[in-house]
Design a protein around this motif. Structure first.
Motif, short mmCIF file in Angstrom:
data_model
loop_
_atom_site.label_atom_id
_atom_site.label_comp_id
_atom_site.label_asym_id
_atom_site.label_seq_id
_atom_site.Cartn_x
_atom_site.Cartn_y
_atom_site.Cartn_z
N GLY A 24 0.79 -1.23 0.00
CA GLY A 24 0.00 0.00 0.00
C GLY A 24 0.82 1.27 0.00
O GLY A 24 0.25 2.37 -0.04
N CYS A 25 2.14 1.15 0.04
CA CYS A 25 2.98 2.36 -0.02
C CYS A 25 2.91 2.97 -1.42
O CYS A 25 2.75 2.27 -2.41
N ASP A 26 3.07 4.28 -1.46
CA ASP A 26 3.13 4.98 -2.74
C ASP A 26 4.55 4.99 -3.30
O ASP A 26 4.76 5.17 -4.50
N HIS A 27 5.53 4.81 -2.42
CA HIS A 27 6.94 4.82 -2.80
C HIS A 27 7.69 4.08 -1.70
O HIS A 27 7.23 4.04 -0.55
N ILE A 28 8.84 3.51 -2.03
CA ILE A 28 9.68 2.82 -1.05
C ILE A 28 11.10 3.35 -1.18
O ILE A 28 11.60 3.53 -2.30
N VAL A 29 11.75 3.60 -0.04
CA VAL A 29 13.16 3.99 -0.02
C VAL A 29 13.93 2.89 0.69
O VAL A 29 13.57 2.50 1.81
N HIS A 30 14.97 2.38 0.03
CA HIS A 30 15.86 1.40 0.66
C HIS A 30 17.16 2.12 0.98
O HIS A 30 17.82 2.64 0.10
N GLY A 31 17.54 2.11 2.25
CA GLY A 31 18.71 2.84 2.73
C GLY A 31 20.03 2.11 2.61
O GLY A 31 20.99 2.47 3.28
N GLY A 32 20.12 1.10 1.75
CA GLY A 32 21.40 0.45 1.48
C GLY A 32 21.66 -0.81 2.26
O GLY A 32 20.91 -1.17 3.16
N ASP A 33 22.77 -1.47 1.91
CA ASP A 33 23.07 -2.83 2.34
C ASP A 33 21.90 -3.74 1.98
O ASP A 33 21.30 -4.41 2.81
N ILE A 34 21.61 -3.72 0.69
CA ILE A 34 20.47 -4.42 0.11
C ILE A 34 20.74 -5.92 0.07
O ILE A 34 19.92 -6.71 0.52
N GLY A 35 21.88 -6.28 -0.47
CA GLY A 35 22.27 -7.69 -0.51
C GLY A 35 22.24 -8.31 -1.88
O GLY A 35 23.15 -9.02 -2.25
N ASP A 36 21.20 -8.06 -2.64
CA ASP A 36 21.14 -8.54 -4.03
C ASP A 36 20.00 -7.85 -4.77
O ASP A 36 19.07 -7.32 -4.15
#
Length: 158
Positions: A24-36
């Motif tokens: 249900g989010c309109d946008h997502i922010v990933h702050g790093g150290d994602i992994g793959d």
């Protein structure tokens, strides 16, 4: 009203509890150290994603990720970086209202000089006794509210 989901430090583990929270989010922010790259693909199935490269993100898939991202959403300027110690701008002077970071695995919301700093903590493998967490920003009529959600993922070894 707009909802931005914040996630960081997945280190290759995208928990179903985190995915459920981000629905249900309109946008997502990933702050790093994602992994793959698969993590970003799965998040992109929920909403558009802005992601930054963390100190543990390497290889061909990570080369296209910037170390910082500055974007506008709902009239709010958001700056994303993995490690606050490497910040290359003065957010308030640059007109930034929100800084999203990761790295420490410690969830935190702090207000400084009119800027909201949010570290959603780590949603990936548990580190020490730190919580497994995500966060959200809600933007409504130019105002910003932020909250951290600890995910119920079971025992301390989770």
């Amino acid at each position: 009203m707009a909802r931005i989901g914040l996630i960081s430090d997945t280190h290759g583990l995208l928990r179903p509890e985190a995915m459920a929270f981000l629905q249900g989010c309109d946008h997502i922010v990933h702050g790093g150290d994602i992994g793959d790259a698969g993590i970003l693909a799965r998040l992109s199935a929920i909403a558009p994603v802005t992601a930054v490269r963390g100190n543990n993100d390497w290889g061909a898939w990570a080369e296209s990720l910037a170390e910082t991202e500055l974007f506008e959403f709902g009239g709010i300027h958001v700056y994303a970086i993995h490690d606050l110690a490497l910040m290359d701008i003065e957010p308030a002077a640059a007109g930034v209202q929100v800084v999203v970071s990761g790295h420490s695995h410690k969830p935190r919301i702090e207000h400084r000089d009119g800027v909201v700093y949010v570290n959603p903590g780590s949603a990936g493998p548990r580190r020490f006794k730190l919580p497994i967490a995500v966060a959200e920003l809600v933007i409504h009529a130019g105002s910003i509210s932020a909250r951290i959600i600890e995910l119920d993922v079971g025992g301390a070894g989770s």
